[in-house]
Design a protein around this motif. Sequence first.
Motif, PDB file in Angstrom:
ATOM      1  N   LEU A   1      -4.334   2.714  -6.104  1.00 57.07           N
ATOM      2  CA  LEU A   1      -5.072   2.195  -4.960  1.00 57.07           C
ATOM      3  C   LEU A   1      -4.933   0.684  -4.835  1.00 57.07           C
ATOM      4  CD1 LEU A   1      -8.328   4.367  -5.097  1.00 57.07           C
ATOM      5  CD2 LEU A   1      -6.346   4.613  -3.587  1.00 57.07           C
ATOM      6  N   ALA A   2      -4.885  -0.031  -5.958  1.00 55.83           N
ATOM      7  CA  ALA A   2      -4.686  -1.477  -5.906  1.00 55.83           C
ATOM      8  C   ALA A   2      -3.335  -1.809  -5.289  1.00 55.83           C
ATOM      9  CB  ALA A   2      -4.796  -2.072  -7.310  1.00 55.83           C
ATOM     10  N   ILE A   3      -2.302  -1.061  -5.687  1.00 52.44           N
ATOM     11  CA  ILE A   3      -0.968  -1.272  -5.110  1.00 52.44           C
ATOM     12  C   ILE A   3      -0.975  -0.952  -3.617  1.00 52.44           C
ATOM     13  CG2 ILE A   3       1.406  -0.406  -5.117  1.00 52.44           C
ATOM     14  CD1 ILE A   3       1.169  -0.066  -8.127  1.00 52.44           C
ATOM     15  N   SER A   4      -1.644   0.136  -3.236  1.00 51.77           N
ATOM     16  CA  SER A   4      -1.680   0.529  -1.827  1.00 51.77           C
ATOM     17  C   SER A   4      -2.332  -0.543  -0.969  1.00 51.77           C
ATOM     18  CB  SER A   4      -2.445   1.854  -1.691  1.00 51.77           C
ATOM     19  OG  SER A   4      -1.788   2.884  -2.400  1.00 51.77           O
ATOM     20  N   ARG A   5      -3.456  -1.105  -1.436  1.00 49.71           N
ATOM     21  CA  ARG A   5      -4.104  -2.162  -0.651  1.00 49.71           C
ATOM     22  C   ARG A   5      -3.226  -3.404  -0.565  1.00 49.71           C
ATOM     23  NH1 ARG A   5     -10.324  -4.076  -1.030  1.00 49.71           N
ATOM     24  NH2 ARG A   5     -10.501  -2.416   0.538  1.00 49.71           N
ATOM     25  N   ASP A   6      -2.560  -3.780  -1.660  1.00 50.43           N
ATOM     26  CA  ASP A   6      -1.675  -4.957  -1.624  1.00 50.43           C
ATOM     27  C   ASP A   6      -0.536  -4.737  -0.636  1.00 50.43           C
ATOM     28  OD1 ASP A   6      -3.225  -6.280  -3.405  1.00 50.43           O
ATOM     29  OD2 ASP A   6      -1.917  -5.990  -5.144  1.00 50.43           O
ATOM     30  N   ILE A   7       0.020  -3.533  -0.597  1.00 56.55           N
ATOM     31  CA  ILE A   7       1.101  -3.246   0.349  1.00 56.55           C
ATOM     32  C   ILE A   7       0.578  -3.329   1.776  1.00 56.55           C
ATOM     33  CG2 ILE A   7       2.644  -1.438   1.203  1.00 56.55           C
ATOM     34  CD1 ILE A   7       3.008  -0.507  -1.678  1.00 56.55           C
ATOM     35  N   ALA A   8      -0.597  -2.765   2.022  1.00 61.78           N
ATOM     36  CA  ALA A   8      -1.175  -2.819   3.368  1.00 61.78           C
ATOM     37  C   ALA A   8      -1.394  -4.259   3.810  1.00 61.78           C
ATOM     38  CB  ALA A   8      -2.490  -2.037   3.395  1.00 61.78           C
ATOM     39  N   GLU A   9      -1.936  -5.093   2.938  1.00 60.01           N
ATOM     40  CA  GLU A   9      -2.183  -6.491   3.292  1.00 60.01           C
ATOM     41  C   GLU A   9      -0.886  -7.257   3.475  1.00 60.01           C
ATOM     42  OE1 GLU A   9      -4.757  -7.891   0.238  1.00 60.01           O
ATOM     43  OE2 GLU A   9      -6.562  -6.962   1.106  1.00 60.01           O
TER      44      GLU A   9
ATOM     45  N   LEU B   1      -6.739  -1.570   4.190  1.00 61.36           N
ATOM     46  CA  LEU B   1      -6.973  -0.241   3.600  1.00 61.36           C
ATOM     47  C   LEU B   1      -8.399  -0.225   3.080  1.00 61.36           C
ATOM     48  CD1 LEU B   1      -6.039   2.535   2.696  1.00 61.36           C
ATOM     49  CD2 LEU B   1      -5.181   1.489   0.584  1.00 61.36           C
ATOM     50  N   LYS B   2      -9.213   0.656   3.630  1.00 67.59           N
ATOM     51  CA  LYS B   2     -10.622   0.718   3.272  1.00 67.59           C
ATOM     52  C   LYS B   2     -11.066   2.172   3.126  1.00 67.59           C
ATOM     53  CE  LYS B   2     -11.869  -3.500   5.793  1.00 67.59           C
ATOM     54  NZ  LYS B   2     -12.728  -4.073   6.864  1.00 67.59           N
ATOM     55  N   VAL B   3     -12.236   2.317   2.505  1.00 68.51           N
ATOM     56  CA  VAL B   3     -12.913   3.613   2.447  1.00 68.51           C
ATOM     57  C   VAL B   3     -14.035   3.584   3.475  1.00 68.51           C
ATOM     58  CG1 VAL B   3     -14.207   5.238   1.031  1.00 68.51           C
ATOM     59  CG2 VAL B   3     -12.367   3.892   0.007  1.00 68.51           C
TER      60      VAL B   3
END
Length: 460
Positions: free
Chosen positions: A405-413, A419-421
């Motif tokens: 999830l940390a990687i996914s948010r960094d990619i989104a940014e 990327l949020k819940v």
Amino acid sequence: MIPYPRSIRARSVLVASALSLIALVIVGVTSSLAIRYRLQDDAFNHVEKIASRWSAATRAGTIPKVLPTSGEIQLIQLVDTRGRVLAATRAGWERPALTSLRPAPDDRVQRRATKCHLLVAIRTTTAPDAPVVLAQRPEPTLLRGHILEYVLAGAVLALLALVSWTAWRTVGRTLRPVEAIRARLAEITVSDLSLRMPEPPGDDEMARLVRTANQTLDRLDEAVAQQRRFASTTSHELRNPIAGLRAQLEEALLNPDEVDPHESIRSALAVTDRLDAIVGDLLVLARLQAGAQAPRELVDLGLLAREEAPKASRVPVRVRAEPNVWVCGCHIRLARVLGNLVNNAVRHADGAVDVHVTASGADAVLTVTDDGAGIAPADRERIFERFTRLEDGLRRDAGGSGLGLAISRDIAESLGGTLKVEDSPRGARFVLRLPRLDSRPAEPAGHLGAVAQGTVRSGV
């Protein structure tokens, strides 16, 4: 050769003094010429006025033999064409004609400046035998020798000294905070980034520089603290599987008769797989933090969701995607985000996972929703921290790295998105928002087909 000063203060004063000296010399020379011309012209006018009076008296025939003096004009003579003195002041009778200068009939007034005297010659009439009135006075005191130049040179030097002193004080006052900044920076080390530079009052360039430097130090302090936390957490996460692997191997060596070697090897491979996953995720995070940019391409987010959603999993994955929801990004990175979100949802779902792609205004929105226990509001941000795994996640999958999830948010940014819940009636709902292209750009069909089919690829 005079060495060039290293100090900014000295260099600034030197430049200011040099420019001031040039300007003052120009002003001094100009002033000297103007003052000399004005004083000399005033003195000539006074002498000419006196000589004109006696010229008129000569024409009227009322000039006496002995002429009275007038202030500094002690020498007045009336001379004929042969240079004989016809009338004069007492000092004028004691010497011959002051000059042999005889003005022309059409230019009856002549002026002549000698080294120490100013002389005016006036022809009384235009007749050929007309006498000439000669009047002479000493040169004004300020013009004698080089007194005027000496006075102006002294004034120039005094002004130059004043300018240099003022520049020295002003530059010193301006640069005074620099020394404080330098001293404070010398105290700041990597082990202690808490110190800040003293901020000078006001809102000038120096004050803004110090504030910007302190803000930079704040960011650096936070970055270093984050790196330390990351290193500490990484060390802890890597130590556990390594310690477990070491314990298994040591047990296999110490008790070969009691330990099944095949089981030990399978267990060691499982731990190795987890270590490999952790190291791979750490490398991805490192590249993302370093700002490594993957080549951008056109990606149909709906097509990506249909292609990358797992066809077979513990629970069914249902995909609903609007057509032509285009974004500009890296296909591989977006696929990784989708895979992380779907795998996470599958792990926590009870019956099914829904993937929905839609266009919402200027955003392309991808939602991944499961029907599991959901995520408590207090944990919705914490799960995006590195190596953070909730108890339910550990129970369902103990071999994860806690970095997905940390990687996914960094990619989104990195793609300008978020990327949020978000709230969901049941389970967890992850929402990915990316800037959407208004329409599919007009490009050659072959290129667009390659993009749409995902044939153009670039790794993370």
